[in-house]
Scaffold this motif. Structure first.
Motif, mmCIF file in Angstrom:
data_model
loop_
_atom_site.group_PDB
_atom_site.id
_atom_site.type_symbol
_atom_site.label_atom_id
_atom_site.label_comp_id
_atom_site.label_asym_id
_atom_site.label_seq_id
_atom_site.Cartn_x
_atom_site.Cartn_y
_atom_site.Cartn_z
ATOM 1 N N ARG A 26 30.936 42.083 -14.785
ATOM 2 C CA ARG A 26 30.716 41.867 -13.347
ATOM 3 C C ARG A 26 30.737 43.189 -12.589
ATOM 4 N NH1 ARG A 26 33.913 37.345 -14.714
ATOM 5 N NH2 ARG A 26 32.750 35.417 -14.419
ATOM 6 N N GLU A 27 31.623 44.092 -12.987
ATOM 7 C CA GLU A 27 31.670 45.415 -12.356
ATOM 8 C C GLU A 27 30.362 46.167 -12.604
ATOM 9 O OE1 GLU A 27 34.263 46.993 -10.545
ATOM 10 O OE2 GLU A 27 35.231 45.040 -10.506
ATOM 11 N N ASP A 28 29.837 46.074 -13.825
ATOM 12 C CA ASP A 28 28.556 46.716 -14.143
ATOM 13 C C ASP A 28 27.438 46.168 -13.263
ATOM 14 O OD1 ASP A 28 29.736 48.195 -16.138
ATOM 15 O OD2 ASP A 28 28.909 47.003 -17.786
ATOM 16 N N VAL A 29 27.435 44.854 -13.085
ATOM 17 C CA VAL A 29 26.409 44.237 -12.239
ATOM 18 C C VAL A 29 26.555 44.743 -10.807
ATOM 19 C CG1 VAL A 29 25.524 42.069 -11.296
ATOM 20 C CG2 VAL A 29 26.183 42.194 -13.707
ATOM 21 N N SER A 30 27.784 44.810 -10.317
ATOM 22 C CA SER A 30 28.025 45.279 -8.955
ATOM 23 C C SER A 30 27.519 46.712 -8.763
ATOM 24 C CB SER A 30 29.525 45.224 -8.645
ATOM 25 O OG SER A 30 29.778 45.729 -7.361
ATOM 26 N N GLU A 31 27.788 47.567 -9.721
ATOM 27 C CA GLU A 31 27.312 48.952 -9.617
ATOM 28 C C GLU A 31 25.788 49.007 -9.632
ATOM 29 O OE1 GLU A 31 29.361 51.272 -12.567
ATOM 30 O OE2 GLU A 31 31.306 50.669 -11.765
ATOM 31 N N ALA A 32 25.169 48.149 -10.429
ATOM 32 C CA ALA A 32 23.705 48.089 -10.461
ATOM 33 C C ALA A 32 23.158 47.611 -9.123
ATOM 34 C CB ALA A 32 23.232 47.180 -11.594
ATOM 35 N N VAL A 33 23.849 46.681 -8.472
ATOM 36 C CA VAL A 33 23.432 46.210 -7.146
ATOM 37 C C VAL A 33 23.359 47.391 -6.177
ATOM 38 C CG1 VAL A 33 24.189 44.883 -5.118
ATOM 39 C CG2 VAL A 33 24.225 43.836 -7.380
ATOM 40 N N TRP A 34 24.388 48.224 -6.170
ATOM 41 C CA TRP A 34 24.413 49.356 -5.240
ATOM 42 C C TRP A 34 23.317 50.369 -5.567
ATOM 43 C CZ3 TRP A 34 26.306 48.301 -0.900
ATOM 44 C CH2 TRP A 34 27.392 47.443 -0.776
ATOM 45 N N ARG A 35 23.038 50.574 -6.843
ATOM 46 C CA ARG A 35 21.964 51.506 -7.205
ATOM 47 C C ARG A 35 20.608 50.966 -6.759
ATOM 48 N NH1 ARG A 35 25.084 51.826 -12.020
ATOM 49 N NH2 ARG A 35 23.570 50.543 -13.138
ATOM 50 N N VAL A 36 20.396 49.667 -6.928
ATOM 51 C CA VAL A 36 19.128 49.062 -6.488
ATOM 52 C C VAL A 36 19.022 49.142 -4.972
ATOM 53 C CG1 VAL A 36 17.816 46.908 -6.333
ATOM 54 C CG2 VAL A 36 18.850 47.580 -8.508
ATOM 55 N N LEU A 37 20.090 48.832 -4.270
ATOM 56 C CA LEU A 37 20.058 48.919 -2.808
ATOM 57 C C LEU A 37 19.741 50.338 -2.337
ATOM 58 C CD1 LEU A 37 23.064 46.669 -1.740
ATOM 59 C CD2 LEU A 37 20.642 46.305 -1.208
ATOM 60 N N ALA A 38 20.339 51.320 -2.979
ATOM 61 C CA ALA A 38 20.091 52.713 -2.596
ATOM 62 C C ALA A 38 18.642 53.109 -2.842
ATOM 63 C CB ALA A 38 21.030 53.642 -3.369
ATOM 64 N N ALA A 39 18.070 52.620 -3.908
ATOM 65 C CA ALA A 39 16.701 53.010 -4.279
ATOM 66 C C ALA A 39 15.628 52.186 -3.569
ATOM 67 C CB ALA A 39 16.518 52.879 -5.792
ATOM 68 N N ARG A 40 15.885 50.893 -3.358
ATOM 69 C CA ARG A 40 14.828 49.990 -2.883
ATOM 70 C C ARG A 40 15.118 49.298 -1.562
ATOM 71 N NH1 ARG A 40 13.190 46.792 -8.426
ATOM 72 N NH2 ARG A 40 13.208 48.600 -9.784
ATOM 73 N N GLY A 41 16.361 49.378 -1.090
ATOM 74 C CA GLY A 41 16.725 48.656 0.122
ATOM 75 C C GLY A 41 16.992 47.190 -0.166
ATOM 76 N N PHE A 42 17.414 46.466 0.875
ATOM 77 C CA PHE A 42 17.779 45.069 0.694
ATOM 78 C C PHE A 42 16.580 44.220 0.288
ATOM 79 C CE2 PHE A 42 19.061 40.786 1.962
ATOM 80 C CZ PHE A 42 20.282 40.717 1.315
ATOM 81 N N GLY A 43 15.417 44.533 0.819
ATOM 82 C CA GLY A 43 14.216 43.783 0.465
ATOM 83 C C GLY A 43 13.860 43.903 -1.005
ATOM 84 N N GLY A 44 14.261 45.000 -1.640
ATOM 85 C CA GLY A 44 13.964 45.213 -3.049
ATOM 86 C C GLY A 44 15.045 44.726 -3.989
ATOM 87 N N LEU A 45 16.108 44.164 -3.404
ATOM 88 C CA LEU A 45 17.217 43.673 -4.225
ATOM 89 C C LEU A 45 16.889 42.275 -4.730
ATOM 90 C CD1 LEU A 45 20.123 44.125 -5.285
ATOM 91 C CD2 LEU A 45 20.909 42.948 -3.226
ATOM 92 N N THR A 46 16.622 42.185 -6.020
ATOM 93 C CA THR A 46 16.365 40.902 -6.662
ATOM 94 C C THR A 46 17.193 40.826 -7.935
ATOM 95 O OG1 THR A 46 14.547 41.761 -8.003
ATOM 96 C CG2 THR A 46 13.964 40.867 -5.826
ATOM 97 N N LEU A 47 17.348 39.625 -8.444
ATOM 98 C CA LEU A 47 18.060 39.473 -9.711
ATOM 99 C C LEU A 47 17.352 40.260 -10.808
ATOM 100 C CD1 LEU A 47 18.796 35.647 -9.516
ATOM 101 C CD2 LEU A 47 20.429 37.492 -9.176
ATOM 102 N N ARG A 48 16.028 40.218 -10.787
ATOM 103 C CA ARG A 48 15.237 40.937 -11.788
ATOM 104 C C ARG A 48 15.432 42.453 -11.666
ATOM 105 N NH1 ARG A 48 9.475 38.845 -12.278
ATOM 106 N NH2 ARG A 48 10.616 37.380 -13.555
ATOM 107 N N ALA A 49 15.480 42.969 -10.432
ATOM 108 C CA ALA A 49 15.671 44.408 -10.230
ATOM 109 C C ALA A 49 17.049 44.854 -10.726
ATOM 110 C CB ALA A 49 15.490 44.768 -8.755
ATOM 111 N N VAL A 50 18.061 44.042 -10.455
ATOM 112 C CA VAL A 50 19.412 44.377 -10.914
ATOM 113 C C VAL A 50 19.470 44.349 -12.437
ATOM 114 C CG1 VAL A 50 21.837 43.631 -10.919
ATOM 115 C CG2 VAL A 50 20.520 43.635 -8.777
ATOM 116 N N ALA A 51 18.872 43.336 -13.035
ATOM 117 C CA ALA A 51 18.842 43.254 -14.497
ATOM 118 C C ALA A 51 18.128 44.470 -15.082
ATOM 119 C CB ALA A 51 18.152 41.965 -14.941
ATOM 120 N N GLY A 52 16.996 44.835 -14.489
ATOM 121 C CA GLY A 52 16.255 46.006 -14.967
ATOM 122 C C GLY A 52 17.070 47.271 -14.854
#
Length: 85
Positions: A12-38
């Protein structure tokens, strides 16, 4: 380092860190389950195993941020301002 199989809190911590990296790179509009998994190099199935929705992902990431922030020392200006307020 990848968490040991069955270490759900670490995953869960790994997923959370991935969420923040996706948000930093793509913004909230780019935050998807698929983007976090990728971002994690994982499948969407792994992510949805822990978090069935974008809302659940964001909620957990904010909870982790809150926990980590609570333990950090604050600058003296903040402490003084709050003590007198």
């Amino acid at each position: 380092m990848t968490p040991a199989r069955g270490d759900h809190d670490a995953r869960r911590e790994d997923v959370s860190e991935a969420v923040w990296r996706v948000l930093a790179a793509r913004g909230f509009g780019g935050l998807t389950l698929r983007a976090v998994a990728g971002e994690m190099g994982a499948t969407t199935g792994l992510v949805t195993h822990y978090f069935p929705s974008k809302r659940a992902l964001v909620r957990h990431a904010l909870e982790v941020l809150d926990r980590r922030s609570a333990g950090r020392p604050r600058p003296a200006e903040e402490r003084v301002g709050q003590a007198s307020g």
